[in-house]
Motif scaffolding. Structure first.
Motif, short mmCIF file in Angstrom:
data_model
loop_
_atom_site.label_atom_id
_atom_site.label_comp_id
_atom_site.label_asym_id
_atom_site.label_seq_id
_atom_site.Cartn_x
_atom_site.Cartn_y
_atom_site.Cartn_z
N ARG A 213 0.84 -1.21 0.00
CA ARG A 213 0.00 0.00 0.00
C ARG A 213 0.87 1.26 0.00
NH1 ARG A 213 -5.18 0.03 1.70
NH2 ARG A 213 -4.81 1.91 2.95
N GLN A 214 1.94 1.23 0.77
CA GLN A 214 2.83 2.39 0.84
C GLN A 214 3.46 2.68 -0.52
OE1 GLN A 214 5.02 0.51 4.04
NE2 GLN A 214 4.74 2.30 5.34
N GLN A 215 3.89 1.61 -1.20
CA GLN A 215 4.51 1.80 -2.51
C GLN A 215 3.52 2.33 -3.54
OE1 GLN A 215 7.62 -1.30 -3.60
NE2 GLN A 215 6.54 -2.34 -1.93
N MET A 216 2.27 1.88 -3.43
CA MET A 216 1.27 2.36 -4.38
C MET A 216 0.87 3.81 -4.12
SD MET A 216 0.81 0.25 -6.71
CE MET A 216 -0.53 1.20 -7.44
N ALA A 217 1.16 4.32 -2.94
CA ALA A 217 0.84 5.70 -2.62
C ALA A 217 1.94 6.66 -3.04
CB ALA A 217 0.57 5.85 -1.13
N ILE A 218 3.06 6.11 -3.54
CA ILE A 218 4.14 6.96 -4.05
C ILE A 218 3.69 7.57 -5.37
CG2 ILE A 218 6.54 7.00 -4.84
CD1 ILE A 218 7.04 4.53 -3.12
N PRO A 219 3.97 8.84 -5.62
CA PRO A 219 3.66 9.43 -6.93
C PRO A 219 4.26 8.58 -8.06
CG PRO A 219 4.34 11.13 -5.39
CD PRO A 219 4.56 9.83 -4.70
N GLU A 220 3.60 8.58 -9.20
CA GLU A 220 4.00 7.72 -10.32
C GLU A 220 3.93 6.26 -9.87
OE1 GLU A 220 4.51 8.97 -13.29
OE2 GLU A 220 4.34 11.00 -12.51
N GLY A 221 2.76 5.84 -9.44
CA GLY A 221 2.52 4.53 -8.85
C GLY A 221 3.35 3.40 -9.44
N ALA A 222 3.73 2.47 -8.61
CA ALA A 222 4.68 1.43 -8.99
C ALA A 222 4.13 0.46 -10.02
CB ALA A 222 5.14 0.67 -7.75
N ALA A 223 2.82 0.30 -10.11
CA ALA A 223 2.25 -0.65 -11.06
C ALA A 223 0.78 -0.32 -11.28
CB ALA A 223 2.40 -2.08 -10.56
N THR A 224 0.31 -0.64 -12.49
CA THR A 224 -1.11 -0.53 -12.82
C THR A 224 -1.51 -1.79 -13.57
OG1 THR A 224 -0.82 0.46 -15.01
CG2 THR A 224 -0.82 1.97 -13.12
N GLU A 225 -2.80 -1.94 -13.80
CA GLU A 225 -3.30 -3.10 -14.53
C GLU A 225 -2.77 -3.15 -15.95
OE1 GLU A 225 -7.69 -4.51 -16.02
OE2 GLU A 225 -7.51 -3.81 -13.93
N GLU A 226 -2.42 -2.00 -16.50
CA GLU A 226 -1.94 -1.94 -17.88
C GLU A 226 -0.45 -2.22 -18.01
OE1 GLU A 226 -3.88 0.55 -16.50
OE2 GLU A 226 -5.65 -0.43 -17.37
N ASP A 227 0.26 -2.27 -16.90
CA ASP A 227 1.71 -2.40 -16.96
C ASP A 227 2.17 -3.83 -17.26
OD1 ASP A 227 2.92 0.14 -16.53
OD2 ASP A 227 2.25 0.10 -14.45
N VAL A 228 3.37 -3.90 -17.82
CA VAL A 228 4.10 -5.16 -17.97
C VAL A 228 5.36 -5.01 -17.13
CG1 VAL A 228 5.27 -6.75 -19.53
CG2 VAL A 228 3.19 -5.55 -20.29
N LEU A 229 5.49 -5.86 -16.12
CA LEU A 229 6.61 -5.77 -15.17
C LEU A 229 7.71 -6.73 -15.54
CD1 LEU A 229 4.31 -4.31 -13.69
CD2 LEU A 229 5.03 -5.44 -11.57
N PHE A 230 8.93 -6.32 -15.28
CA PHE A 230 10.11 -7.15 -15.55
C PHE A 230 10.50 -7.85 -14.25
CE2 PHE A 230 14.80 -7.61 -16.14
CZ PHE A 230 14.76 -8.43 -17.25
N LEU A 231 10.44 -9.19 -14.26
CA LEU A 231 10.66 -9.98 -13.04
C LEU A 231 11.92 -10.82 -13.15
CD1 LEU A 231 6.99 -11.25 -12.50
CD2 LEU A 231 8.04 -9.16 -11.65
N ALA A 232 13.06 -10.15 -13.08
CA ALA A 232 14.34 -10.85 -13.09
C ALA A 232 14.96 -10.90 -11.70
CB ALA A 232 15.31 -10.19 -14.06
N LEU A 233 14.53 -10.03 -10.80
CA LEU A 233 15.02 -10.09 -9.43
C LEU A 233 14.63 -11.43 -8.82
CD1 LEU A 233 13.95 -6.55 -8.22
CD2 LEU A 233 16.31 -7.35 -8.38
N PRO A 234 15.51 -12.07 -8.08
CA PRO A 234 15.16 -13.36 -7.48
C PRO A 234 13.93 -13.24 -6.58
CG PRO A 234 17.51 -12.93 -7.27
CD PRO A 234 16.89 -11.66 -7.75
N LEU A 235 12.97 -14.12 -6.79
CA LEU A 235 11.75 -14.07 -5.99
C LEU A 235 12.01 -14.48 -4.54
CD1 LEU A 235 9.10 -15.47 -8.50
CD2 LEU A 235 9.66 -13.08 -7.99
#
Length: 527
Positions: A213-235
């Motif tokens: 929730r905190q990250q989503m409240a940052i301006p320029e939100g971290a992700a939206t439904e339209e985004d494609v995220l790059f997931l190379a960081l180890p899970l």
């Protein structure tokens, strides 16, 4: 008893503004009534976007949200047949493949506590974590499965090991999700401690949800439904687990899941899949800008590039912007804080060299050795508090007490703050070494080296490294009359330490600098 109204000082006004921003962006905070847990994010998104791809992989595999939800239910059903009860620990040792997410959400649906394992660990290191956590079930996959199986065999608590290659053995039965409160543990994420032993940071459902929730409240939100995220960081790393994967599922975005990072291949994936959000570590950005011909790849789809896990150099920031026209927003966090604490996205533009400003609902103090707040521009240890701060270290009451000053978590990092409220890391109070974003504590390596029959003394420090940020360097004093070589030491640690922990350089010396008390003076080794 009357309560006095808090003074409207500048810090209090900033905190009030952050809280208002958080509530405006995402509604009022989740009630502390036990109705919300991490699996609810997946259930809600799968119900809303059942056919949308949550993952696509480099080899063309695609997984929908409904498939992810169904596979997590299968995992939960299997765990129920094994008698897993709420609060039991379930370990996950896998690379970035869809099955990691199946096991993670499935374990949480079963009410269990997920224990991610770094797939770079050796078998003895795996055994120590399994024993410490008391994990009863281990999910794993090639190529880590062999090491994991050996580690599990030597652990006292593990009752069953499930490999991806035998995934069908899970069966098809599903179990009803177990209700969990936000104060219940969701994950034990291990980080090395000053004693050299791994420590499990206890992260609750509330901690993880709060940071999302905190990250989503940052301006320029971290992700939206339209985004494609790059997931190379180890899970298995908290950055990949609760930033990349957490924000992906929370928002119903799609993610390009990368099992093995290779600069050219990943640049092509970003281009071909029109990736819009990059989550990366400095080593990844360094590799991209250092790749011959990188400029031929089109990264115009990227609207946001985030760097964390280790300090990002000003040179890499500038080179990436010049090469691809994309600014990198650096942030800062720790495993114990789920993880994000600060971000350059809290300002108008990123400031190279800065970790940014605190994100909403995170409070920061910089204090001197006596615990007094320092002035602007003066260095001080960085103390934090907020709803994302962990519940303590697993079965380590004394370590937990030492980690806090009252209600403030002591990060062990030293920073300065400028007049605009941006923070800059300048030092570490602890001897922590960060190699490619992974924490390495010298005492762990020193204890291994001292097990060698020819070693009298050992001291380990971090040395600057162009690619990994820091590299491990060991100073070793051979026992009198012994012949010892660097090659012999390299072979000795090979099966005892994960690759990222192994010293890149061994320097054999006749003596080490000491204080009158006998303590080794490491600052003299760094000069």
């Amino acid at each position: 008893m009357l309560r006095t109204r808090p003074q409207l000082t500048a810090p209090n006004l900033r905190n009030l503004a952050s809280k208002c921003l958080l509530e405006f962006a995402l509604g009022p905070p989740v009630p502390q009534n036990g109705l919300v847990a991490i699996p609810d994010l997946l259930a809600a998104t799968a119900a809303r976007l059942p056919d949308k791809a949550v993952f696509v992989t480099a080899d063309g595999r695609s997984v929908s949200y409904s498939e992810l939800d169904a596979e997590a239910d299968r995992v939960a059903g299997y765990l129920a047949t094994k008698g897993i009860s709420p609060g039991d620990r379930v370990a996950i040792g896998m690379p970035n493949i869809p099955e990691f997410a199946y096991a993670y959400f499935g374990a949480l649906k079963a009410g269990a506590v997920a224990v991610p394992l770094n797939v770079l660990l050796t078998a003895p290191e795996v055994t120590r974590i399994l024993d410490d956590s008391g994990a009863r079930v281990l999910f794993t996959a090639s190529p880590f499965d062999v090491v994991a199986a050996v580690g599990a065999h030597d652990a006292s608590s593990v009752e069953s090991v499930v490999t991806v290659e035998k995934w069908d053995e899970l069966g098809s039965s599903a179990a009803e999700p177990v209700a969990r409160a936000d104060s219940d543990l969701a994950a034990l994420v291990y980080t090395s401690g000053t004693t050299g032993e791994p420590k499990g940071a206890m992260l609750t459902h509330g901690n993880l949800l709060a940071n999302l929730r905190q990250q989503m409240a940052i301006p320029e939100g971290a992700a939206t439904e339209e985004d494609v995220l790059f997931l190379a960081l180890p899970l298995f790393h908290i950055f990949g687990l609760n930033v990349a994967l957490g924000l992906l599922v929370m928002n119903g975005a799609s993610g390009v899941l990368v099992e093995r990072f290779e600069p050219v291949a990943t640049l092509k994936l970003i281009q071909d899949h029109r990736v819009s959000v990059l989550f990366g570590a400095p080593t990844m950005y360094s590799a991209w800008v250092g790749t011959p011909g990188a400029e031929q790849y089109d990264l115009s789809s990227v609207r946001l590039a985030v760097s964390g896990a280790a300090p990002l150099s000003v040179e890499i920031f500038a080179a990436f912007k010049e090469l691809f026209g994309v600014e990198i927003y650096e942030g800062y966090g720790l495993t114990e804080t789920a993880p994000t604490l600060t971000s350059n996205r809290m300002g108008n533009t990123p400031r190279p060299g800065s970790i940014g400003r605190p994100i909403p609902e995170v409070e920061i103090r910089l204090v001197d050795e006596e615990g007094r707040d320092v002035e602007v521009g003066d260095p001080g240890e960085l103390l934090v508090r907020g709803p994302n701060v962990f519940a303590g270290y697993w079965n380590r009451e004394e370590d937990t007490k030492a980690a806090f000053s009252g209600e403030w978590f002591r990060t062990g990092d030293v920073a300065v703050r400028d007049e605009d409220g941006y923070y800059y890391l300048v030092d570490r109070k602890r001897d922590l070494i960060i190699v490619s974003g992974f924490n390495v504590f010298p005492s762990e390596i020193e204890s291994i080296l001292l097990q060698h029959p020819k070693v009298a003394e050992a001291a380990v420090i971090g040395a600057p490294h162009a690619y990994t940020g820091e590299a491990v360097k060991a100073y070793v004093v051979p026992k009198s009359g012994s012949e010892l070589s660097a090659n012999e030491l390299e072979r000795f640690v090979e099966d005892r330490l994960a690759r990222f922990k192994r010293p890149e350089t061994f320097e054999l010396v006749s003596e080490l600098p000491h204080l009158p008390t006998g303590k080794i003076v490491k600052r003299a080794l760094r000069t």
